[in-house]
Design a protein around this motif. Structure first.
Motif, short mmCIF file in Angstrom:
data_model
loop_
_atom_site.label_atom_id
_atom_site.label_comp_id
_atom_site.label_asym_id
_atom_site.label_seq_id
_atom_site.Cartn_x
_atom_site.Cartn_y
_atom_site.Cartn_z
N MET A 177 0.85 -1.20 0.00
CA MET A 177 0.00 0.00 0.00
C MET A 177 0.88 1.25 0.00
SD MET A 177 -2.70 -1.40 2.89
CE MET A 177 -1.39 -2.27 3.79
N PRO A 178 1.63 1.49 -1.06
CA PRO A 178 2.55 2.63 -1.09
C PRO A 178 1.83 3.94 -0.81
CG PRO A 178 2.92 1.19 -2.98
CD PRO A 178 1.67 0.72 -2.32
N ARG A 179 2.47 4.79 -0.05
CA ARG A 179 1.88 6.05 0.38
C ARG A 179 1.33 6.86 -0.80
NH1 ARG A 179 2.98 8.75 5.13
NH2 ARG A 179 4.53 7.12 5.56
N ALA B 245 -5.20 7.22 -5.10
CA ALA B 245 -6.50 6.55 -5.18
C ALA B 245 -7.54 7.33 -4.37
CB ALA B 245 -6.38 5.12 -4.65
N TRP B 246 -7.13 7.82 -3.21
CA TRP B 246 -8.03 8.60 -2.35
C TRP B 246 -8.48 9.87 -3.07
CZ3 TRP B 246 -9.79 7.37 2.60
CH2 TRP B 246 -10.41 8.39 3.31
N ALA B 247 -7.52 10.56 -3.68
CA ALA B 247 -7.83 11.82 -4.38
C ALA B 247 -8.72 11.58 -5.60
CB ALA B 247 -6.53 12.50 -4.81
N SER B 248 -8.65 10.37 -6.16
CA SER B 248 -9.48 10.06 -7.32
C SER B 248 -10.92 9.77 -6.94
CB SER B 248 -8.90 8.86 -8.09
OG SER B 248 -9.14 7.65 -7.38
N GLY B 249 -11.18 9.69 -5.64
CA GLY B 249 -12.55 9.48 -5.17
C GLY B 249 -12.81 8.14 -4.53
N ILE B 250 -11.79 7.26 -4.49
CA ILE B 250 -11.97 5.96 -3.82
C ILE B 250 -11.62 6.14 -2.34
CG2 ILE B 250 -11.37 3.51 -3.83
CD1 ILE B 250 -10.35 3.87 -6.68
N GLN B 251 -12.62 6.37 -1.53
CA GLN B 251 -12.37 6.66 -0.11
C GLN B 251 -13.08 5.68 0.81
OE1 GLN B 251 -13.20 10.83 0.58
NE2 GLN B 251 -11.67 11.50 -0.92
N ASP B 252 -13.61 4.62 0.25
CA ASP B 252 -14.22 3.56 1.04
C ASP B 252 -13.16 2.52 1.36
OD1 ASP B 252 -16.71 2.00 1.98
OD2 ASP B 252 -15.69 0.60 0.62
N GLN B 253 -13.04 2.16 2.64
CA GLN B 253 -11.99 1.24 3.07
C GLN B 253 -12.09 -0.11 2.38
OE1 GLN B 253 -11.05 1.36 7.28
NE2 GLN B 253 -10.78 -0.87 7.32
N ALA C 217 -13.43 -0.78 -0.57
CA ALA C 217 -13.06 -0.63 -1.98
C ALA C 217 -11.55 -0.49 -2.14
CB ALA C 217 -13.76 0.57 -2.58
N LEU C 218 -10.92 0.25 -1.24
CA LEU C 218 -9.47 0.41 -1.31
C LEU C 218 -8.77 -0.91 -1.04
CD1 LEU C 218 -9.11 3.84 0.52
CD2 LEU C 218 -8.41 3.36 -1.83
N ALA C 219 -9.27 -1.66 -0.05
CA ALA C 219 -8.66 -2.96 0.26
C ALA C 219 -8.74 -3.88 -0.95
CB ALA C 219 -9.36 -3.59 1.46
N ALA C 220 -9.86 -3.87 -1.66
CA ALA C 220 -10.01 -4.71 -2.84
C ALA C 220 -9.07 -4.26 -3.95
CB ALA C 220 -11.46 -4.65 -3.33
N LYS C 221 -8.93 -2.95 -4.11
CA LYS C 221 -8.06 -2.42 -5.18
C LYS C 221 -6.60 -2.79 -4.94
CE LYS C 221 -6.91 1.95 -7.56
NZ LYS C 221 -7.40 1.49 -8.88
N PHE C 222 -6.16 -2.75 -3.68
CA PHE C 222 -4.77 -3.04 -3.35
C PHE C 222 -4.54 -4.52 -2.99
CE2 PHE C 222 -4.85 1.50 -3.20
CZ PHE C 222 -3.55 1.93 -3.42
N HIS C 223 -5.62 -5.29 -2.96
CA HIS C 223 -5.58 -6.71 -2.63
C HIS C 223 -4.94 -6.94 -1.27
CE1 HIS C 223 -5.16 -11.09 -4.29
NE2 HIS C 223 -6.00 -10.98 -3.27
N VAL C 224 -5.47 -6.25 -0.27
CA VAL C 224 -5.06 -6.43 1.11
C VAL C 224 -6.32 -6.60 1.95
CG1 VAL C 224 -2.96 -5.06 0.83
CG2 VAL C 224 -5.08 -3.93 1.57
N ALA D 288 -8.60 -4.79 7.42
CA ALA D 288 -7.90 -4.40 8.66
C ALA D 288 -6.57 -3.73 8.34
CB ALA D 288 -7.69 -5.62 9.54
N ALA D 289 -5.80 -4.34 7.43
CA ALA D 289 -4.51 -3.76 7.06
C ALA D 289 -4.70 -2.40 6.39
CB ALA D 289 -3.77 -4.71 6.12
N MET D 290 -5.70 -2.29 5.55
CA MET D 290 -5.96 -1.02 4.88
C MET D 290 -6.34 0.06 5.90
SD MET D 290 -6.05 0.95 2.31
CE MET D 290 -5.72 -0.19 0.96
N GLY D 291 -7.14 -0.30 6.89
CA GLY D 291 -7.52 0.67 7.90
C GLY D 291 -6.33 1.24 8.64
N ILE D 292 -5.39 0.38 9.01
CA ILE D 292 -4.19 0.84 9.70
C ILE D 292 -3.35 1.72 8.79
CG2 ILE D 292 -2.02 0.09 10.74
CD1 ILE D 292 -3.48 -2.39 11.75
N ARG D 293 -3.22 1.32 7.54
CA ARG D 293 -2.39 2.09 6.62
C ARG D 293 -2.99 3.47 6.34
NH1 ARG D 293 2.60 3.25 5.45
NH2 ARG D 293 3.07 3.46 3.23
N LEU D 294 -4.29 3.56 6.23
CA LEU D 294 -4.94 4.85 6.02
C LEU D 294 -4.64 5.81 7.17
CD1 LEU D 294 -8.43 3.71 4.66
CD2 LEU D 294 -6.66 4.95 3.37
#
Length: 219
Positions: free
Chosen positions: A144-146, A152-160, A162-169, A172-178
């Motif tokens: 999940m590179p910074r 991705a967030w700036a492009s409008g994907i701000q649902d945890q 959806a982001l987890a699916a996009k990055f294949h993580v 829980a891991a996505m929540g911590i990284r955000l």
């Protein structure tokens, strides 16, 4: 002039100063190594193809069911002339991706492990625990590179989810990284080890996993 590029592992190790590190320094170097690895593997958008690690010279990865019920997510060691990373087959795909990345950081750190983390923590248990957290941080930075996450967030994907699916993580891991990159409030869930006595961020490992002893001289 010698234009032959250095092996990837050697290039990543060259980013590590061989001296005792503060925790914030170790995390910063871990992120630099993850960023460099993405560059060397020519990865520019999610989800990262961590399978490319298995194609590196002298690296073998096994997904093994023998770890079932042990509580061990994976381990790495030098054996028979190559680095072996073993990942628990019973874990989810997202967790196996994270474990593979985590164990690769152990490989990068191995030549300097007696020095670089020697001043972390007040006890050996705490030092081992914080070392595992640094390897977790490397894995998070790799998967999940910074900059990718912010893009991705700036492009409008701000649902945890959806982001987890996009990055294949995992979610829980996505929540911590955000929280780590400052995209959501840092009211993270903490865990506490009685012997350590202070909360730390945790991705997957509930307890530090002892690394098997290496059985020969490593490169």
């Amino acid at each position: 002039m010698n234009d032959i590029p250095q092996p990837i592992i050697k290039q990543l190790r060259s980013l590590m100063p061989v001296r005792p590190l503060e925790e914030h320094e170790a995390r910063s170097i871990a992120e630099r190594q993850a960023t460099k690895l993405l560059e060397l593997l020519e990865q520019h958008a999610p989800a990262v193809d961590v399978g490319l690690i298995t194609e590196l010279p002298l690296v073998e990865v096994k997904v093994d069911s023998a770890l079932r019920g042990t509580g061990i997510l994976g381990f790495s060691n030098w054996s028979r002339g190559r680095w072996l990373i073993v990942v628990n087959r019973d874990d989810s795909t997202t967790r196996r991706r994270f474990t593979l990345s985590h164990e690769f950081k152990h490989i990068l750190d191995h030549p300097y492990i007696g020095v670089i983390y020697s001043k972390l923590g007040k006890t050996e248990e705490e030092r081992d625990y914080l070392t595992e957290r640094i390897c977790d941080y490397f894995a998070a930075c790799l998967l999940m590179p910074r900059n990718w996450l912010k893009r991705a967030w700036a492009s409008g994907i701000q649902d945890q989810t959806a982001l987890a699916a996009k990055f294949h993580v995992s979610e829980a891991a996505m929540g911590i990284r955000l929280k780590e990159v400052g995209l959501i409030e840092p009211q993270f869930r903490s865990i506490r080890l009685p012997a350590i006595g202070r909360p730390v961020r945790n991705y997957f490992r509930r307890l530090p996993v002892a690394q098997p002893k290496l059985n020969t001289t490593t490169p």
